[in-house]
Design an enzyme around this catalytic site. Structure first.
Site, PDB file in Angstrom:
ATOM      1  N   ASP A 160      63.107  29.807 -29.889  1.00 20.31           N
ATOM      2  CA  ASP A 160      64.216  29.526 -30.795  1.00 20.31           C
ATOM      3  C   ASP A 160      65.186  28.500 -30.191  1.00 20.31           C
ATOM      4  OD1 ASP A 160      65.991  29.938 -32.978  1.00 20.31           O
ATOM      5  OD2 ASP A 160      67.077  31.465 -31.840  1.00 20.31           O
ATOM      6  N   GLU A 410      60.660  37.745 -23.677  1.00 16.90           N
ATOM      7  CA  GLU A 410      60.091  38.348 -24.874  1.00 16.90           C
ATOM      8  C   GLU A 410      58.597  38.100 -25.076  1.00 16.90           C
ATOM      9  OE1 GLU A 410      62.528  37.569 -28.309  1.00 16.90           O
ATOM     10  OE2 GLU A 410      64.087  38.898 -27.554  1.00 16.90           O
ATOM     11  N   TYR A 465      69.060  43.582 -30.959  1.00 11.76           N
ATOM     12  CA  TYR A 465      69.951  43.050 -31.995  1.00 11.76           C
ATOM     13  C   TYR A 465      70.247  44.087 -33.071  1.00 11.76           C
ATOM     14  CZ  TYR A 465      69.396  38.534 -29.778  1.00 11.76           C
ATOM     15  OH  TYR A 465      69.435  37.496 -28.871  1.00 11.76           O
ATOM     16  N   GLU A 501      70.116  40.429 -23.836  1.00 10.43           N
ATOM     17  CA  GLU A 501      70.526  39.695 -25.044  1.00 10.43           C
ATOM     18  C   GLU A 501      71.058  40.700 -26.045  1.00 10.43           C
ATOM     19  OE1 GLU A 501      67.769  36.996 -26.973  1.00 10.43           O
ATOM     20  OE2 GLU A 501      67.104  36.191 -25.049  1.00 10.43           O
ATOM     21  N   LYS A 565      74.878  31.996 -32.429  1.00 13.19           N
ATOM     22  CA  LYS A 565      75.292  33.217 -31.725  1.00 13.19           C
ATOM     23  C   LYS A 565      76.205  32.918 -30.542  1.00 13.19           C
ATOM     24  CE  LYS A 565      71.432  36.054 -33.253  1.00 13.19           C
ATOM     25  NZ  LYS A 565      70.480  35.007 -33.710  1.00 13.19           N
TER      26      LYS A 565
END
Ligand code: BDP
Length: 596
Positions: A160, A410, A465, A501, A565
């Site tokens: 991302d 991840e 998240y 995160e 973010k």
């Protein structure tokens, strides 16, 4: 690989500046020759993508060319001279006067090429560098190239952030003696008030090795000789988070009484250890506060910039942050040197981001193809990952600020094949550096009962998240869900855990009295909810918010001018959440808030 420096025996000439620049439509033009036919010039260091207004350059997939003239100083005869690239993203081929002299694969680690034979001292040469930005299933990070019927090549990838490319870090010409220091490795410990600096020196030829350790006032505190040994420092001043102290290890090579090479290395004396569910620095439990960052600024893309370096560290200090993660690739060496001097703690991550076809498939968690297989990410990807790990650890092993390696971000660690893929890499990392704990950032699809690799690592870094990708606008539901998941990790593994995160996209200037996603109030409330949970879990050893600043991504339906973010905007203005963090972090310092 030692960072180039000017010393009594070494010289360094910066090749930063403007280079002729062109994109190349051919897929693999080789060999290439002659003067680049172009009016374009690109800044080095900088990613090239955002420099020009032409979207064909920005979105170019394949090779680009950089070119400039270089004069090798006349006084360099008798020495060896090297070209040094701090990074070429993601692959480079280097030509001197149209002769291929070397290349490198991997966009975030340095390489050097000996050009002594092809570029004599006192002559001027044409230096041409081809740089390729393609990501495939055997690169780190990985990606996919699709070729349309008309030949148009499109790059996709599952990370991302924008695939910025080019010569984003410094390029230099260095002269070094033929018999020289090739590498230095230090590890440190202490016993009471006596520090111990264990050193090993590699040389390119026969010479006597002398080492001298000086403190910050320039006083010699220890001396030794031989390729390896231990230097003892009485009344040692430790390198501490928030209170850096650096000794200098001067390494000298002597031949027949003459000094033939000298190289200085900054050394911080400190220890790092995982004990039970604690992360200890100098024997004291350490609680990480801070951010996952990116190397990302307007116009420069991933181009290293000292002004942003200084300013970002100022903002982190203002927020009370004591650490950051080099998400999701190794950063410029200047960043780590600065962290060493500023006492900021670093989790150093490889570029292995996006080893996850479940994320590619959307946020469904259902991969269309298995992530780990010979057709997707198999032995060749693993070999590239291993090579990258070697280059990262070799480059950054001596930085006191680096307290842990993150081997991947991840990966699809809940899928079959994950263990076979990661076990050898963990073994390799431990061989390369037995002193630092290992971690990886755990994706939301991997749960305590489905993850296949967590037991191999020392610290569980968890990316979650709740309140954003799950339970958006419903923090009341998110809170118990997050807590119950963290409890399960803690119970099953008994290891230190940190939130590597957590974050919510936020449009600066958007406000609401309700829990409205994208508002500044929601970002603050989201963080506060997370903090309440962390403070109830004894195994939590840290929190790093996603992200320090807004950053550029590829186009996507869930991205508005990039990822928002950031706690700071892309031009480093604070959102309300920056004040929320500052209030918490300046009050807790380096210690874990009392578990409630
Ligand atoms: C995580 C990734 C990070 C993304 C973030 C997000 O590790 O790179 O930017 O999500 O979605 O999955 O903002």
């Amino acid at each position: 690989m030692l960072k180039p420096r000017t010393t009594a025996t070494r010289e360094l000439l910066s090749l930063d500046g403007l280079w002729r620049f062109a994109t190349d439509a051919s897929v693999n033009r080789q060999p290439w020759a002659s003067l680049l036919d172009t009016k374009l010039e690109a800044a080095v260091p900088s990613s090239y993508n955002d420099l020009f207004v032409d979207s064909a350059i920005r979105n170019h997939v394949g090779w680009v060319w950089y070119q400039r003239q270089v004069r090798i100083p006349r006084s360099w005869s008798g020495d060896r001279h090297f070209l040094r690239f701090d990074a070429a993203t993601h692959e480079a081929r280097v030509y001197v006067n149209d002769v291929l002299v070397g290349g490198h694969v991997g966009g975030y680690t340095p390489f050097e090429i000996d050009i002594t034979e092809v570029a004599q001292a006192g002559t001027e040469v044409r230096l041409t560098v081809a740089v390729n930005n393609e990501l495939t299933n055997v690169t780190v990070p990985p990606g996919t190239i699709t070729v349309a019927a008309n030949g148009k090549r499109t790059q996709s990838y599952s990370h991302d952030f924008y695939n910025y490319a080019g010569l984003a870090r410094s390029v230099s010409l260095v002269s070094v003696p033929a018999v020289r220091v090739a590498d230095v490795t230090v590890t440190t410990t202490y016993e009471g008030t006596v520090g111990a600096v264990d050193y090993t020196v590699e040389t390119t030829g026969d010479a006597d090795v002398h080492v001298r350790l000086t403190d910050e006032s320039g006083t010699v505190v220890a001396e030794g000789s031989g390729d390896s040994g231990v230097l003892h420092v009485q009344d040692v001043t430790l390198w501490q988070p928030g209170s850096a102290y650096l000794y200098t290890l001067d390494v000298e090579l002597h031949q027949g009484g003459a000094v033939v090479d000298s190289y200085p290395l900054a050394v911080g004396v400190r220890t790092v250890e995982v004990r039970g569910a604690e992360f200890l620095i100098n024997g004291e439990p350490f609680y990480f506060t801070g951010f996952g960052k990116h190397e990302d600024t307007a116009v420069r893309g991933k181009g290293h910039d000292d002004a942003y370096l200084v300013h970002d560290f100022q903002l982190m200090e203002w927020a009370g942050a004591n650490s950051f993660r080099t998400s999701h690739y190794p950063y410029a060496e200047e960043v780590l040197e600065f962290a060493d001097r500023q006492g900021i703690v670093v989790i150093n991550e490889t570029a292995a981001v996006g080893l996850n076809l479940a994320v590619v498939a959307g946020l469904t968690g259902m991969p269309q193809k298995p992530t780990f297989s010979p057709e997707t990410y198999g032995a060749e990807t693993q070999a590239a990952h291993a090579q990258h790990l070697r280059e990262l650890i070799t480059r950054d092993k001596n930085h006191p600020s680096v307290v842990m390696w993150s081997i991947a971000n991840e990966p699809s660690s809940n899928e079959e094949g994950a263990r076979e893929y990661f076990e050898p890499l963990v073994k390799l990392a431990r061989e390369l550096d037995p002193t630092r704990p290992l971690t990886y950032a755990i994706v939301m699809f991997a749960m305590p009962d489905t993850d296949k690799i967590a037991d191999l690592f020392d610290v569980l870094s968890i990316n979650r998240y709740y309140g954003w990708y799950i339970d958006i606008a419903d923090l009341a539901s998110a809170e118990p869900r997050l807590e119950s998941e963290l409890q399960r990790w803690a119970e099953k593994f008994g290891k230190p855990m940190m939130m590597s995160e957590y974050g919510a996209d936020t449009l600066t200037g958007m406000h609401s009295v309700w829990d409205r996603p994208w508002s500044e109030e929601y970002q603050s409330a989201f963080l506060e909810m997370n903090h309440r949970v962390f403070d109830r879990i004894p195994a939590m050893v840290g929190e790093q918010v996603w992200n320090f600043a807004d950053f550029e991504t590829g186009p996507a339906i869930h991205r508005v001018d990039g990822n928002k973010k950031g706690v700071f905007t892309r031009d480093r203005k604070p959102k309300a959440a920056a004040h929320t963090l500052r209030a918490r972090w300046t009050s807790i310092g380096n210690s874990k808030p009392k578990t409630q």
